[in-house]
Write a protein that holds these residues in place. Structure first.
Motif, PDB file in Angstrom:
ATOM      1  N   MET A 188      -6.321  -5.792   9.589  1.00 47.26           N
ATOM      2  CA  MET A 188      -6.331  -4.878   8.451  1.00 47.26           C
ATOM      3  C   MET A 188      -7.761  -4.438   8.135  1.00 47.26           C
ATOM      4  SD  MET A 188      -4.811  -5.427   4.577  1.00 47.26           S
ATOM      5  CE  MET A 188      -3.157  -5.722   5.204  1.00 47.26           C
ATOM      6  N   VAL A 189      -8.713  -5.368   8.229  1.00 48.29           N
ATOM      7  CA  VAL A 189     -10.110  -5.019   7.990  1.00 48.29           C
ATOM      8  C   VAL A 189     -10.591  -4.031   9.052  1.00 48.29           C
ATOM      9  CG1 VAL A 189     -12.459  -5.917   7.774  1.00 48.29           C
ATOM     10  CG2 VAL A 189     -10.534  -7.240   6.892  1.00 48.29           C
ATOM     11  N   GLU A 190     -10.167  -4.216  10.290  1.00 52.23           N
ATOM     12  CA  GLU A 190     -10.567  -3.274  11.343  1.00 52.23           C
ATOM     13  C   GLU A 190     -10.014  -1.878  11.073  1.00 52.23           C
ATOM     14  OE1 GLU A 190     -10.697  -2.732  16.206  1.00 52.23           O
ATOM     15  OE2 GLU A 190      -9.465  -4.328  15.334  1.00 52.23           O
ATOM     16  N   ASP A 191      -8.748  -1.809  10.653  1.00 51.55           N
ATOM     17  CA  ASP A 191      -8.173  -0.503  10.319  1.00 51.55           C
ATOM     18  C   ASP A 191      -8.933   0.140   9.154  1.00 51.55           C
ATOM     19  OD1 ASP A 191      -6.274  -0.604  12.303  1.00 51.55           O
ATOM     20  OD2 ASP A 191      -4.671  -1.343  11.010  1.00 51.55           O
ATOM     21  N   LEU A 192      -9.313  -0.668   8.175  1.00 45.86           N
ATOM     22  CA  LEU A 192     -10.107  -0.165   7.045  1.00 45.86           C
ATOM     23  C   LEU A 192     -11.432   0.400   7.553  1.00 45.86           C
ATOM     24  CD1 LEU A 192     -10.544  -0.081   3.881  1.00 45.86           C
ATOM     25  CD2 LEU A 192     -11.624  -2.320   4.154  1.00 45.86           C
ATOM     26  N   TRP A 193     -12.100  -0.340   8.408  1.00 45.50           N
ATOM     27  CA  TRP A 193     -13.403   0.047   8.932  1.00 45.50           C
ATOM     28  C   TRP A 193     -13.329   1.342   9.742  1.00 45.50           C
ATOM     29  CZ3 TRP A 193     -18.354  -0.147   8.579  1.00 45.50           C
ATOM     30  CH2 TRP A 193     -19.193   0.055   9.667  1.00 45.50           C
ATOM     31  N   ARG A 194     -12.260   1.505  10.496  1.00 47.11           N
ATOM     32  CA  ARG A 194     -12.140   2.664  11.382  1.00 47.11           C
ATOM     33  C   ARG A 194     -11.418   3.841  10.727  1.00 47.11           C
ATOM     34  NH1 ARG A 194     -14.428   0.864  15.665  1.00 47.11           N
ATOM     35  NH2 ARG A 194     -14.143  -1.258  16.443  1.00 47.11           N
ATOM     36  N   GLU A 243      -5.948 -10.564  -5.364  1.00 48.50           N
ATOM     37  CA  GLU A 243      -4.726  -9.955  -4.847  1.00 48.50           C
ATOM     38  C   GLU A 243      -5.094  -8.842  -3.879  1.00 48.50           C
ATOM     39  OE1 GLU A 243      -2.491  -8.913  -8.323  1.00 48.50           O
ATOM     40  OE2 GLU A 243      -1.800 -10.975  -8.630  1.00 48.50           O
ATOM     41  N   LEU A 244      -4.175  -8.510  -2.984  1.00 50.58           N
ATOM     42  CA  LEU A 244      -4.515  -7.699  -1.825  1.00 50.58           C
ATOM     43  C   LEU A 244      -5.267  -6.403  -2.156  1.00 50.58           C
ATOM     44  CD1 LEU A 244      -4.389  -7.470   1.232  1.00 50.58           C
ATOM     45  CD2 LEU A 244      -2.180  -6.339   0.999  1.00 50.58           C
ATOM     46  N   PRO A 245      -4.847  -5.613  -3.134  1.00 50.73           N
ATOM     47  CA  PRO A 245      -5.607  -4.383  -3.413  1.00 50.73           C
ATOM     48  C   PRO A 245      -7.059  -4.668  -3.791  1.00 50.73           C
ATOM     49  CG  PRO A 245      -3.433  -4.274  -4.442  1.00 50.73           C
ATOM     50  CD  PRO A 245      -3.607  -5.679  -3.954  1.00 50.73           C
ATOM     51  N   GLU A 246      -7.293  -5.708  -4.596  1.00 51.37           N
ATOM     52  CA  GLU A 246      -8.658  -6.043  -4.991  1.00 51.37           C
ATOM     53  C   GLU A 246      -9.434  -6.628  -3.816  1.00 51.37           C
ATOM     54  OE1 GLU A 246      -5.947  -6.931  -6.826  1.00 51.37           O
ATOM     55  OE2 GLU A 246      -6.263  -5.287  -8.253  1.00 51.37           O
ATOM     56  N   LEU A 247      -8.757  -7.409  -2.972  1.00 54.80           N
ATOM     57  CA  LEU A 247      -9.416  -7.974  -1.796  1.00 54.80           C
ATOM     58  C   LEU A 247      -9.910  -6.869  -0.869  1.00 54.80           C
ATOM     59  CD1 LEU A 247      -8.170 -10.976   0.334  1.00 54.80           C
ATOM     60  CD2 LEU A 247      -8.847  -8.862   1.450  1.00 54.80           C
ATOM     61  N   VAL A 248      -9.044  -5.897  -0.599  1.00 53.61           N
ATOM     62  CA  VAL A 248      -9.430  -4.795   0.293  1.00 53.61           C
ATOM     63  C   VAL A 248     -10.537  -3.960  -0.345  1.00 53.61           C
ATOM     64  CG1 VAL A 248      -8.607  -2.676   1.401  1.00 53.61           C
ATOM     65  CG2 VAL A 248      -7.216  -4.750   1.486  1.00 53.61           C
ATOM     66  N   SER A 249     -10.470  -3.743  -1.663  1.00 53.98           N
ATOM     67  CA  SER A 249     -11.521  -2.987  -2.346  1.00 53.98           C
ATOM     68  C   SER A 249     -12.857  -3.714  -2.263  1.00 53.98           C
ATOM     69  CB  SER A 249     -11.144  -2.755  -3.810  1.00 53.98           C
ATOM     70  OG  SER A 249     -10.053  -1.866  -3.918  1.00 53.98           O
ATOM     71  N   LEU A 250     -12.834  -5.044  -2.383  1.00 57.71           N
ATOM     72  CA  LEU A 250     -14.065  -5.824  -2.274  1.00 57.71           C
ATOM     73  C   LEU A 250     -14.696  -5.634  -0.897  1.00 57.71           C
ATOM     74  CD1 LEU A 250     -14.549  -9.509  -3.392  1.00 57.71           C
ATOM     75  CD2 LEU A 250     -15.222  -8.801  -1.108  1.00 57.71           C
ATOM     76  N   ILE A 251     -13.879  -5.748   0.146  1.00 55.31           N
ATOM     77  CA  ILE A 251     -14.406  -5.609   1.505  1.00 55.31           C
ATOM     78  C   ILE A 251     -14.849  -4.176   1.762  1.00 55.31           C
ATOM     79  CG2 ILE A 251     -13.801  -5.729   3.950  1.00 55.31           C
ATOM     80  CD1 ILE A 251     -12.034  -8.115   3.308  1.00 55.31           C
ATOM     81  N   ALA A 252     -14.073  -3.197   1.287  1.00 59.01           N
ATOM     82  CA  ALA A 252     -14.441  -1.792   1.491  1.00 59.01           C
ATOM     83  C   ALA A 252     -15.786  -1.485   0.835  1.00 59.01           C
ATOM     84  CB  ALA A 252     -13.357  -0.880   0.929  1.00 59.01           C
ATOM     85  N   GLY A 253     -15.984  -1.999  -0.372  1.00 54.96           N
ATOM     86  CA  GLY A 253     -17.255  -1.774  -1.049  1.00 54.96           C
ATOM     87  C   GLY A 253     -18.413  -2.394  -0.298  1.00 54.96           C
ATOM     88  N   LEU A 255     -18.532  -2.896   2.970  1.00 52.82           N
ATOM     89  CA  LEU A 255     -18.747  -2.162   4.217  1.00 52.82           C
ATOM     90  C   LEU A 255     -19.213  -0.727   3.983  1.00 52.82           C
ATOM     91  CD1 LEU A 255     -15.583  -3.241   6.285  1.00 52.82           C
ATOM     92  CD2 LEU A 255     -17.832  -4.317   6.208  1.00 52.82           C
ATOM     93  N   GLY A 256     -19.078  -0.244   2.752  1.00 55.05           N
ATOM     94  CA  GLY A 256     -19.468   1.135   2.472  1.00 55.05           C
ATOM     95  C   GLY A 256     -18.462   2.157   2.954  1.00 55.05           C
ATOM     96  N   VAL A 257     -17.164   1.792   2.910  1.00 53.91           N
ATOM     97  CA  VAL A 257     -16.105   2.713   3.313  1.00 53.91           C
ATOM     98  C   VAL A 257     -15.130   2.847   2.148  1.00 53.91           C
ATOM     99  CG1 VAL A 257     -16.315   2.123   5.758  1.00 53.91           C
ATOM    100  CG2 VAL A 257     -14.696   0.857   4.327  1.00 53.91           C
ATOM    101  N   PRO A 258     -14.376   3.942   2.095  1.00 53.63           N
ATOM    102  CA  PRO A 258     -13.415   4.102   0.997  1.00 53.63           C
ATOM    103  C   PRO A 258     -12.225   3.161   1.140  1.00 53.63           C
ATOM    104  CG  PRO A 258     -13.260   5.944   2.528  1.00 53.63           C
ATOM    105  CD  PRO A 258     -14.446   5.145   2.957  1.00 53.63           C
ATOM    106  N   ALA A 259     -11.758   2.665   0.011  1.00 50.16           N
ATOM    107  CA  ALA A 259     -10.569   1.811  -0.002  1.00 50.16           C
ATOM    108  C   ALA A 259      -9.334   2.673  -0.215  1.00 50.16           C
ATOM    109  CB  ALA A 259     -10.670   0.776  -1.116  1.00 50.16           C
ATOM    110  N   PRO A 260      -8.217   2.322   0.423  1.00 50.02           N
ATOM    111  CA  PRO A 260      -6.992   3.091   0.207  1.00 50.02           C
ATOM    112  C   PRO A 260      -6.500   2.959  -1.230  1.00 50.02           C
ATOM    113  CG  PRO A 260      -6.536   1.096   1.471  1.00 50.02           C
ATOM    114  CD  PRO A 260      -8.023   1.200   1.359  1.00 50.02           C
ATOM    115  N   ARG A 261      -5.956   4.031  -1.749  1.00 50.72           N
ATOM    116  CA  ARG A 261      -5.451   4.018  -3.124  1.00 50.72           C
ATOM    117  C   ARG A 261      -3.935   3.889  -3.185  1.00 50.72           C
ATOM    118  NH1 ARG A 261      -9.017   8.820  -6.099  1.00 50.72           N
ATOM    119  NH2 ARG A 261     -11.093   7.924  -5.641  1.00 50.72           N
ATOM    120  N   LEU A 262      -3.272   4.171  -2.077  1.00 54.56           N
ATOM    121  CA  LEU A 262      -1.814   4.130  -2.051  1.00 54.56           C
ATOM    122  C   LEU A 262      -1.312   2.764  -1.605  1.00 54.56           C
ATOM    123  CD1 LEU A 262      -1.085   7.580  -0.350  1.00 54.56           C
ATOM    124  CD2 LEU A 262      -1.093   7.057  -2.797  1.00 54.56           C
TER     125      LEU A 262
END
Length: 580
Positions: A188-194, A243-253, A255-262
């Motif tokens: 999931m982190v790789e998909d976020l990064w790419r 929780e998952l949305p906050e976890l992904v937002s933490l990692i996205a921030g 890495l300097g990439v946008p986090a999904p909102r949906l």
């Protein structure tokens, strides 16, 4: 030397961390591996682990006796003193057949129990189970082969241990994160990064807990030392995992990439085609809001003096490792490394930030990893970074402000080395801060060369760069394919083309900066170029014979000799001096 502990699955992600921890505690460890021992020993060497207490043995837990021989076997005699047995062996993958999953996760686990029962001085068997093993009965179709096999094994191991009188402790870890963990949540982190994660599975309340690998290894190592843990099971995870949305937002921030909102409900994901969702059906059962009974594990950790690292810190460090190792596709660079905030840009920085002897800035279309051969040969503290908008770094408003911010913590007077596009920020910084710079080395400075037409400058350039296979593009540019791994990321190709255009337009101005720096004579400047890619006629330069535009990749020995000589720090006997 007779081992007092044995770890099955010692070459795996969890097993090798446990082996390293036991060795740190001066335990005598038998590492049971299936396949080449080098997979484990090379990793331990990278961790600078003292392996004086290590014995590596071949084993196959899928067969009775584990391939170690019977009670009188030669190899078994060397293991007579084993008192603590750890089973970290597992087949962790999705899409397995039931037979594949059960062979290791069920049959193999029971074979370990049987073998442990034959140890005359057995103190404890520690079995690593899964964290979703309780509650509902095994459902091979709904759970999938992996999770079903872990549930089945959890129950079967407990029954067999009771029958044989084996002192058992079960640990139920959640997703274990740390250097080298490239499966599970890492995808999931790789998909976020790419840029391939438009929406999150589940929603608010979705809980995918993690536990840091070093803490988990310390927890396991401590269990046999405490008699009260016999017969117990411990859910080991960090309740503070966002929780998952906050976890992904933490990692996205980070890495300097946008986090999904949906978000997409799991029940809908199960109905959508896999080609559309890119989600393995077996992973969907992990997308839930379930919580776990962690109080016993936390109480034991308190008694044993164990402390979890802050979960945010662990997640950010893990994300750095994922990106550094290209999500398992390559080896991580020499540390330290990771994302830092530099002039508003999430910047990939590697090496020594405060006391470097050299600062290395790359050119197009490379990143800081292109200096790895040079860093290794210099053998002194070095600072390198991906330029803003290039490689792994996010864009910045001003390249010169970014350079100043990158060098602000530096307390030494380093030699600044720029390659191609990186020559510009190096020169301008030296002009603005001559007292903070020992020397400047310009490697293959594009602004001193006639335009080569090497890169397309039309509007078709961006799609051309994105479509071209990496190996063909690398061949065309004369660089390894892995050196341009990030050109497929959203916006990367466009930024490369824009940087080329800006550099071409800024050639006259940069030449004037060079002239002023030379006239001021406050900072020595050396030009180094390949003989196949020389600067304009009349430009004093050290030429590296046989090199082209990327000598750091093709001729690192000669380039290092030239860099050292330019900075007045030449080795007594350079390995292969540059020829000019």
């Amino acid at each position: 030397m007779t081992p007092d502990s044995i770890v099955f699955g010692a070459a795996g992600f969890v097993g090798r961390s446990l082996v390293a921890e036991l060795l740190r505690q001066d335990r005598r460890v038998a590492a049971a591996v299936r396949g080449p021992a080098e997979r484990l020993t090379s990793w331990l060497a990278g961790q600078r682990a003292d392996t004086a207490g290590l014995t590596v043995v071949g084993a196959d837990i899928t067969v009775p006796g584990l391939g170690l021989g019977g009670a009188g076997g030669a190899e078994a005699r060397g293991l007579e003193g084993v008192r603590d047995v750890y089973n970290a062996a597992a087949r962790f993958a999705f899409g397995l057949s039931l037979e594949e999953a059960r062979r290791v996760n069920v049959t193999g686990a029971l074979n370990v129990v049987d073998w442990a029962a034959t140890r005359p001085g057995l103190r404890r068997l520690v079995h690593i189970s899964g964290y979703r093993v309780g509650g509902a009965p095994v459902d091979h179709r709904a759970d999938g082969a992996y999770e079903a096999s872990k549930k089945e094994a959890d129950a079967a191991v407990r029954v067999r241990a009771r029958e044989l009188g084996v002192p058992l402790t079960v640990v139920n870890p959640s997703s274990v994160i740390g250097p080298g963990q490239f499966i599970g949540l890492a995808s999931m982190v790789e998909d976020l990064w790419r840029g391939r994660l438009p929406a999150l599975p589940g929603g608010s309340g979705t809980f995918l807990p993690v536990v840091e690998s070093g803490y988990f290894a310390r927890f396991m190592a401590a269990l046999p030392e405490h008699e009260e843990t016999t017969g117990k099971a411990y859910w080991v995870l960090d309740d503070g995992t966002p929780e998952l949305p906050e976890l992904v937002s933490l990692i996205a921030g980070h890495l300097g990439v946008p986090a999904p909102r949906l978000t997409i409900p799991v029940r809908l994901l199960r109905r959508l085609p896999r080609a559309l969702t890119r989600a393995d059906p077996e992973t969907l059962s992990f997308i839930s809001g379930d919580r776990y009974h962690t109080a016993p594990a936390l109480a034991f950790a308190e008694r044993a003096g164990l402390r979890m690292p802050p979960v945010g810190e662990a997640l950010r460090s893990w994300a750095d490792g994922l990106v550094g190792a290209r999500f398992g596709a390559g080896a991580p660079p020499r540390g330290p490394y990771g994302f830092r905030n530099v002039a508003g840009s999430r910047t990939w920085v590697a090496g020594e930030r405060e006391n470097p002897e050299y600062v290395l800035l790359h050119g197009l279309p490379l990143d800081a990893d292109s200096w790895e051969g040079v860093r290794d040969r210099l053998g002194v503290p070095v600072l390198a970074a991906d330029l803003p908008g290039m490689g792994r770094s996010a864009p910045a408003h001003s390249l010169d402000d970014w350079t100043a911010a990158l060098l602000e913590p530096v307390r030494t007077r380093p030699v600044l080395v720029g390659h191609s596009l990186g020559c510009g920020p190096v020169l301008r910084y030296a002009q603005a801060h001559p007292g903070r710079v020992a020397a400047v080395v310009l490697v293959a400075p594009a602004f001193l060369q006639a335009p080569s037409g090497r890169f397309p400058r039309s509007r078709a350039a961006v799609p051309a760069l994105r479509r071209m296979p990496r190996d063909r593009l690398g061949e065309r540019l004369g660089v390894p394919a892995e050196a341009i791994a990030d050109l497929r990321r959203p916006g990367a190709a466009r930024r490369v083309v824009e940087a080329m255009r800006a550099a071409h337009a800024g050639r006259p101005a940069l030449r004037r900066v060079l002239d002023r720096v030379i006239e001021d004579a406050r900072v020595p400047v050396t030009v180094v170029a390949g003989s196949g890619d020389p600067p304009a006629a009349g430009t004093p330069a050290t030429l590296i014979q046989g090199a082209g535009h990327y000598p750091q990749l093709t001729h690192p020995d000669e380039l290092v000799a030239a860099i050292r000589a330019a900075g007045g720090r030449a080795l007594p006997e350079p390995p292969r001096p540059a020829r000019g």
